[in-house]
Design a protein around this motif. Structure first.
Motif, PDB file in Angstrom:
ATOM      1  N   ASN A 178       2.427  13.778   2.791  1.00 37.99           N
ATOM      2  CA  ASN A 178       3.160  14.558   1.793  1.00 37.99           C
ATOM      3  C   ASN A 178       4.665  14.332   1.869  1.00 37.99           C
ATOM      4  OD1 ASN A 178       0.875  15.706   0.688  1.00 37.99           O
ATOM      5  ND2 ASN A 178       0.938  17.489   2.027  1.00 37.99           N
ATOM      6  N   THR A 179       5.089  13.313   2.584  1.00 39.32           N
ATOM      7  CA  THR A 179       6.509  13.021   2.736  1.00 39.32           C
ATOM      8  C   THR A 179       6.834  11.691   2.083  1.00 39.32           C
ATOM      9  OG1 THR A 179       6.543  14.232   4.826  1.00 39.32           O
ATOM     10  CG2 THR A 179       8.379  12.762   4.410  1.00 39.32           C
ATOM     11  N   ILE A 180       7.948  11.665   1.354  1.00 38.43           N
ATOM     12  CA  ILE A 180       8.421  10.445   0.705  1.00 38.43           C
ATOM     13  C   ILE A 180       9.793  10.113   1.275  1.00 38.43           C
ATOM     14  CG2 ILE A 180       9.124   9.389  -1.466  1.00 38.43           C
ATOM     15  CD1 ILE A 180       7.155  11.282  -2.867  1.00 38.43           C
ATOM     16  N   ALA A 227       0.812  -1.215   0.000  1.00 33.47           N
ATOM     17  CA  ALA A 227       0.000   0.000   0.000  1.00 33.47           C
ATOM     18  C   ALA A 227       0.846   1.266   0.000  1.00 33.47           C
ATOM     19  CB  ALA A 227      -0.934  -0.003   1.201  1.00 33.47           C
ATOM     20  N   ASN A 228       1.888   1.343   0.833  1.00 28.94           N
ATOM     21  CA  ASN A 228       2.696   2.552   0.947  1.00 28.94           C
ATOM     22  C   ASN A 228       4.151   2.359   0.569  1.00 28.94           C
ATOM     23  OD1 ASN A 228       0.419   3.727   1.951  1.00 28.94           O
ATOM     24  ND2 ASN A 228       1.110   3.818   4.058  1.00 28.94           N
ATOM     25  N   LEU A 229       4.581   1.140   0.269  1.00 30.35           N
ATOM     26  CA  LEU A 229       6.002   0.862   0.068  1.00 30.35           C
ATOM     27  C   LEU A 229       6.249   0.236  -1.297  1.00 30.35           C
ATOM     28  CD1 LEU A 229       8.842   0.764   1.425  1.00 30.35           C
ATOM     29  CD2 LEU A 229       8.259  -1.542   2.157  1.00 30.35           C
ATOM     30  N   GLY A 273       2.752  22.220  -1.585  1.00 29.16           N
ATOM     31  CA  GLY A 273       2.172  22.789  -2.801  1.00 29.16           C
ATOM     32  C   GLY A 273       2.935  22.330  -4.029  1.00 29.16           C
ATOM     33  N   GLN A 274       3.471  23.279  -4.793  1.00 30.03           N
ATOM     34  CA  GLN A 274       4.215  22.967  -6.010  1.00 30.03           C
ATOM     35  C   GLN A 274       5.712  22.766  -5.761  1.00 30.03           C
ATOM     36  OE1 GLN A 274       2.518  22.450  -8.920  1.00 30.03           O
ATOM     37  NE2 GLN A 274       0.746  22.760  -7.603  1.00 30.03           N
ATOM     38  N   MET A 275       6.148  22.896  -4.513  1.00 28.32           N
ATOM     39  CA  MET A 275       7.564  22.759  -4.166  1.00 28.32           C
ATOM     40  C   MET A 275       7.806  21.448  -3.427  1.00 28.32           C
ATOM     41  SD  MET A 275       9.365  25.561  -4.969  1.00 28.32           S
ATOM     42  CE  MET A 275      10.736  25.620  -3.862  1.00 28.32           C
ATOM     43  N   THR A 276       8.877  20.775  -3.768  1.00 28.02           N
ATOM     44  CA  THR A 276       9.321  19.592  -3.046  1.00 28.02           C
ATOM     45  C   THR A 276      10.767  19.823  -2.624  1.00 28.02           C
ATOM     46  OG1 THR A 276       7.879  18.136  -4.327  1.00 28.02           O
ATOM     47  CG2 THR A 276       9.713  17.099  -3.159  1.00 28.02           C
ATOM     48  N   PHE A 277      11.026  19.759  -1.327  1.00 20.61           N
ATOM     49  CA  PHE A 277      12.366  19.913  -0.783  1.00 20.61           C
ATOM     50  C   PHE A 277      12.898  18.532  -0.423  1.00 20.61           C
ATOM     51  CE2 PHE A 277      10.150  23.845   0.063  1.00 20.61           C
ATOM     52  CZ  PHE A 277      11.064  24.789  -0.384  1.00 20.61           C
ATOM     53  N   PHE A 278      14.189  18.297  -0.628  1.00 18.37           N
ATOM     54  CA  PHE A 278      14.757  17.006  -0.265  1.00 18.37           C
ATOM     55  C   PHE A 278      16.126  17.168   0.397  1.00 18.37           C
ATOM     56  CE2 PHE A 278      15.749  17.698  -4.753  1.00 18.37           C
ATOM     57  CZ  PHE A 278      17.117  17.499  -4.805  1.00 18.37           C
ATOM     58  N   THR A 279      16.404  16.239   1.292  1.00 19.43           N
ATOM     59  CA  THR A 279      17.703  16.158   1.956  1.00 19.43           C
ATOM     60  C   THR A 279      18.103  14.693   1.972  1.00 19.43           C
ATOM     61  OG1 THR A 279      16.710  15.908   4.141  1.00 19.43           O
ATOM     62  CG2 THR A 279      17.264  18.140   3.462  1.00 19.43           C
ATOM     63  N   GLY A 280      19.387  14.436   1.873  1.00 15.49           N
ATOM     64  CA  GLY A 280      19.848  13.060   1.873  1.00 15.49           C
ATOM     65  C   GLY A 280      21.231  12.921   2.476  1.00 15.49           C
ATOM     66  N   SER A 322       9.886  16.313   1.070  1.00 17.14           N
ATOM     67  CA  SER A 322       8.692  16.901   1.678  1.00 17.14           C
ATOM     68  C   SER A 322       8.053  17.850   0.680  1.00 17.14           C
ATOM     69  CB  SER A 322       9.050  17.655   2.956  1.00 17.14           C
ATOM     70  OG  SER A 322       9.624  16.780   3.886  1.00 17.14           O
ATOM     71  N   ARG A 323       6.765  17.632   0.421  1.00 20.89           N
ATOM     72  CA  ARG A 323       6.061  18.438  -0.568  1.00 20.89           C
ATOM     73  C   ARG A 323       5.204  19.499   0.109  1.00 20.89           C
ATOM     74  NH1 ARG A 323       1.644  15.814  -3.779  1.00 20.89           N
ATOM     75  NH2 ARG A 323       0.414  17.666  -3.955  1.00 20.89           N
TER      76      ARG A 323
END
Length: 125
Positions: A54-56, A34-36, A77-84, A74-75
């Motif tokens: 809203n988090t992947i 379902a989620n993975l 609206g129209q922006m998605t920020f990511f860190t790794g 993390s989404r």
């Protein structure tokens, strides 16, 4: 920059687009719940994608570099920020902004790599 970041940013496009030489890339073998989503590609790289609201959350193993990595998107609206971060200590940050059918992407890493590129559904990246 190492391929883990590029794969995590462009993985969806790579699964559906042809390579620069016109060959279709080998698709990854995936298992889904379902989620993975958990996948292994023909080169032995592995990754998983877990969605919570809203988090992947992405996690993976890069066979060539023999390193593990994790990324959070993390989404808003129209922006998605990511860190790794990767097991060798490399860290990265960036964002993707959707404008119509176009995405504006920017990232930088502790390894000294940075880029800004634009992708379109019609013309690619």
């Amino acid at each position: 920059m190492k391929s883990a970041l590029k794969c995590s940013v462009l993985s969806v496009m790579l699964l559906t687009a042809a390579t620069a030489w016109g060959k279709t890339p080998a698709l990854a073998s995936c298992t889904r719940s379902a989620n993975l989503l958990a996948c292994v590609d023909a080169d032995g790289n592995a990754y998983s994608v877990n969605t919570v609201g809203n988090t992947i959350y992405l996690r993976g193993f890069e066979k060539n570099g023999k390193r593990y990595w994790a990324q959070t998107n993390s989404r808003f609206g129209q922006m998605t920020f990511f860190t790794g971060i990767a097991s060798d200590g490399e860290a990265w940050v960036g964002y993707t902004r959707r404008v119509g059918w176009t995405t504006i992407n920017r990232f930088s890493s502790s390894g000294g790599s940075s880029a800004k590129f634009t992708c379109s559904r019609l013309t690619g990246c």
